[in-house]
Design a protein around this motif. Sequence first.
Motif: not given
Length: 303
Positions: A130-144, A196-205
Amino acid sequence: MTIWVVSDGRRGIENQALGLAEAVARELDNPARIERVTVRKDGFVTLPANSHPDLWIGCGRAAIAEARRHRRVFPDCFFVYVQDPRGRYSSFDLIVAPAHDRLRRENALPMIGSPNRIAASQLDEARARFADEIDALPAPRAAVLIGGASKRYRMTPKIGRYLEERIAGLLDRGVGVMATVSRRTPEAIRKRLAERFGSDPRVWFFDGEGDNPYFAFLAAADWIFVTEESTNMILEAATTGKPVYLLAMDGKPGKFSRLHAALAAQGALRPFLGTLETWTYPPLDETRRMAHAVIDRWQPAPQ
C-alpha cells in the motif's frame, strides 16, 4: 507436521489460536500444514479430510468441548488452549493464559495479553503493498484504530465526538491520519467519521470496503491510537515498538487495567495528554515467547 486451529470462527477468537500456530511453525522452521476447524453455533463441525493433528490449538468456549472429544480420537496429539478454559484444565497439556486473568495451574503459562498474528515480514509486505496510498498522506503519520462496544465498554455519541476531535487535532498538527473502524463500530459513528474525514486528502479512512490495509497502517505509523476496549488491537500495536496511545471509551476496564499497566511497564503504552511524544521500547514479542514454550513442552529436549 499438522496443526489444527479450533474455534467458533470469530476473527478475534480464531486469530489468537492461529497466531500461536503460525509462530510455532516459524520457530520450528517447519512447513506445517495449518488446518482451521470451525465449530458452528449449532455445534456442527466439519473436520479436515485425511488429517491427523500433531498439535491442537484451540481458543474460545466452543473449542473446549471439542478438545475432550478430539483427545479420545487423537491420543498422541498435544493439546493447547489459549485463554482460561474455565474449569476444564485437565483437557489440555498446556494452557496459554493472559497474565491479567491470574490463572494459577501447573499446566498454565501466563503471557502479557494473548497471541496475535503480527510478524515483521507481514508488516513489511503490507507497507510495500500500500506504499502509493500511504506516501500520498502527509508525514509524520498516525494510525487510529477504532473498535466498538464490548461487555465492559460502550461507544456512545459522546465518544464518537471525542474520536472526531482526536482525529481533527492530529490534522491540525500536520499529521497524516490512517483511520480504520471495525465491525463493532456503531453505524452512526462510522457514518459521522466517514462524512467528515472520508474525502479529506490528509486522511485514509478505511470503512471495511476493499483490501484491508490494517497491517500497513501499523507498519507506516509514527504513532498508534487505539480505543481502549480492544485488547487485540492494543497488543498488535505494541508489537511494532512504536508509541501507543489509548483512546477513552465509556466504561470501566476491570481486570484489563492490569493488562494496560503491564504494557505501560513495558514502555509501550501511555495516556494521551494532548502532546505527541516520541519514544521507543522493545517490541512486544509474547507470541514468539509462547511459541517456544509450546515447543519445549511438546517436544522436550532429549535428556
